[in-house]
Design an enzyme around this catalytic site. Structure first.
Site, PDB file in Angstrom:
ATOM      1  N   THR B  67       0.415  -1.437  -0.139  1.00 15.82           N
ATOM      2  CA  THR B  67      -0.100  -0.070   0.080  1.00 15.82           C
ATOM      3  C   THR B  67       1.292   0.918  -0.242  1.00 15.82           C
ATOM      4  O   THR B  67       1.991   1.222   0.481  1.00 15.82           O
ATOM      5  CB  THR B  67      -0.714  -0.005   0.931  1.00 15.82           C
ATOM      6  OG1 THR B  67      -1.789   0.657   1.499  1.00 15.82           O
ATOM      7  CG2 THR B  67       0.203   0.837   2.512  1.00 15.82           C
ATOM      8  N   ALA B 115      -6.657  -5.559   6.017  1.00 19.12           N
ATOM      9  CA  ALA B 115      -8.212  -5.032   5.497  1.00 19.12           C
ATOM     10  C   ALA B 115      -9.388  -5.047   6.198  1.00 19.12           C
ATOM     11  O   ALA B 115      -9.817  -3.600   6.825  1.00 19.12           O
ATOM     12  CB  ALA B 115      -8.774  -4.875   4.066  1.00 19.12           C
TER      13      ALA B 115
END
Lengths: 237, 272
Positions: B67, B115
């Protein structure tokens, strides 16, 4: 069925070289294979799954579909560990009933998705080994697909493949439905007939190359008129 | 514990299993968005069996999962820029993940790490912030909101949560930016970048911020460029660049640009 670590987490058998003393631990999980797919159209949603239930090198059943009807407008596809799939769908059914009794209306697809996320996260430290995909119609009547990971992270998509052959199916869907990596092509909206045909073709391809996918394909088509089911045979080898 | 309490109120209590059965591994491919839990992974088997040797090299190499998220304060507020890729091992699970969570109209949280961890705890934070507002008849400050989040996850320290988030907002004291993670860190700062692509993003933002007094447009371009460059070099970042600007009236979504389009755009600029 008890599974020892010899199987590994993704169901593939490990090599039989003797490397010394091997300790086998009881694993509460087992991998039962299967692939699930969902596509959202303008006014319809399709949830499809194969019907093979396997474990290691064996096939337990050729008629074990992985799509479960939740409400008149929502279908869920669950693949992974079959034991957790069954329990999870039972829990969701119970929660749907409770909601119906408290709120005097059926849960919408978006609400079911949000609820499933918290159900899955409730088992954050001993997860349900299930890859879920919800397909249905939203409040406006448009198709909606929600895809989850085993601990509850979710998002709304237009199409998603999950389960053992997901890595093979997803790129094909990206190209045919998402028009990715295609230049100068008209983006036509997906019609229901075309979507159903695409789903059939895509599963035929998956059955060719994934050992855990095959036997038959169950397609659930969700429209405002209800849920229609179709079964198509696939390779049985 | 917070988790059991929250879920218990709405359903039959299924969450007690987690307390006793913590020893079982979750080596399932959960969607990862960012950093690996540094302080010891309690979710692995105590005894390494020979069968896990096949995964040996992968487990020994500790790499940060994919990310890039960044946020920085400037004269006119806070810019938040994120990528949108989620990976499960080497498979790209999604290119359209929303890594900025809208806690309320004036608070944003970013997502890096697990997540599900990020979205669950930040959703819980949104609930707590609303309760605060109702009890105290005023908006919660960024410092207080980040403290709530930090305290919530601190109870689970060492149990394998993976979350690296930036809480960004505007309150009575002006723009606020805090970095909170599952290890228990909570730091206030002017610039943070989190994730595997963070180093690349820092390079761009540090050089751009040297010129003081950026306009809103310049700051947005800087944030966008930083994420784009990070996706260029980091294999685990990609997808789209989502850009938000937090100002005194709240936040607004500035843009969502596909990295491919940005590449062509910047390419044209250099060719000119």
């Amino acid at each position: 069925m008890f599974a020892t670590q010899v199987y590994g987490d993704n169901g593939k058998m490990k090599e039989y070289h003797y490397t010394g003393p091997v300790e086998h631990r009881f694993s509460p999980y087992s991998f039962n294979g299967g692939t699930v797919l969902a596509v959202a159209g303008e006014d319809f949603a399709i949830v499809a799954s194969d019907t093979r239930l396997s474990e290691g090198y064996s096939i337990h059943s050729r008629d074990s579909p992985k799509c479960y009807k939740l409400t008149d407008t929502t279908v869920i596809g669950c693949s992974g560990f079959h034991g957790d799939c069954l329990t999870l769908t039972e829990i969701i059914d119970a929660r749907l009933k409770m909601y119906k009794h408290s709120n005097n209306k059926c849960m919408t697809s978006g609400a079911i998705a949000a609820m499933l996320s918290t159900i899955l996260y409730g088992r954050r430290f001993f997860p349900y080994y299930v890859y879920n995909i919800i397909g249905g119609l939203d409040e406006e009547g448009k198709g909606a697909v929600y895809s989850f990971d085993p601990v509850g992270s979710y998002q709304r998509d237009t199409y998603k493949a999950g389960g053992s052959a997901s890595a093979m199916l997803q790129p094909l869907l990206d190209n045919q439905i998402g028009f990715k990596n295609m230049e100068g092509v008209q983006h036509l909206p997906l019609s229901q007939e075309k979507a159903v045909q695409l789903v059939k073709d895509v599963f035929i391809s998956a059955a060719e190359r994934d050992v855990y996918t095959g036997d038959a394909l169950r397609i659930c088509i969700v429209t405002k008129d209800g849920i229609k089911e179709e079964t198509v045979p696939l390779r049985k080898d | 514990m917070a988790l059991a309490n929250v879920l218990q109120s709405e359903s039959v209590d299924f969450s007690n299993y987690g307390r006793k059965c913590r020893g079982f591994s979750s080596s399932l491919y959960e969607t990862e968005l960012g950093l690996e839990s540094v302080g010891g992974d309690n979710l692995s088997f105590a005894v390494r069996t020979a069968c896990s040797d096949g995964d040996g090299p992968e487990r020994k190499i500790q790499f940060l999962h994919g990310t890039t998220t960044l946020a920085f304060k400037f004269q006119h507020g806070v810019i938040v820029a994120v990528d949108s890729r989620a990976t499960a091992g080497a498979y790209i699970a999604s290119q359209t993940v929303k890594k900025v969570i809208e806690i309320n109209p004036y608070l944003l949280g970013t997502m890096a790490g697990g997540a599900a961890d990020c979205s669950f705890w930040e959703r819980l934070l949104a609930r707590q912030c609303r309760v605060y507002e109702l009890r105290n008849k005023e908006r919660i400050s960024v410092a207080a909101a980040s403290k709530l989040l930090a305290n919530m996850v601190y109870q689970y320290k060492g149990m394998g949560l993976s979350m690296g988030t930036m809480v960004c907002g505007w309150d009575k004291t002006g723009p606020g930016l805090y970095y909170v993670d599952s290890e228990g860190n909570r730091v206030c700062g002017d610039l943070f970048a989190v994730g595997s692509g963070s180093m690349y993003a820092y390079g761009i933002v540090d050089s751009g911020l040297k010129q003081k007094d950026l306009t809103v447009e310049e700051a947005c371009d800087l944030g966008c460029r930083a994420i784009y460059q990070a996706t260029y070099r980091d294999a685990y970042s990609g997808g789209q660049v989502n850009l938000y600007h937090v100002h005194s009236e709240g936040w607004n979504r500035v843009s969502q640009s596909d990295v491919l389009m940005l590449h062509q755009q910047y390419q044209n600029l250099t060719d000119q």
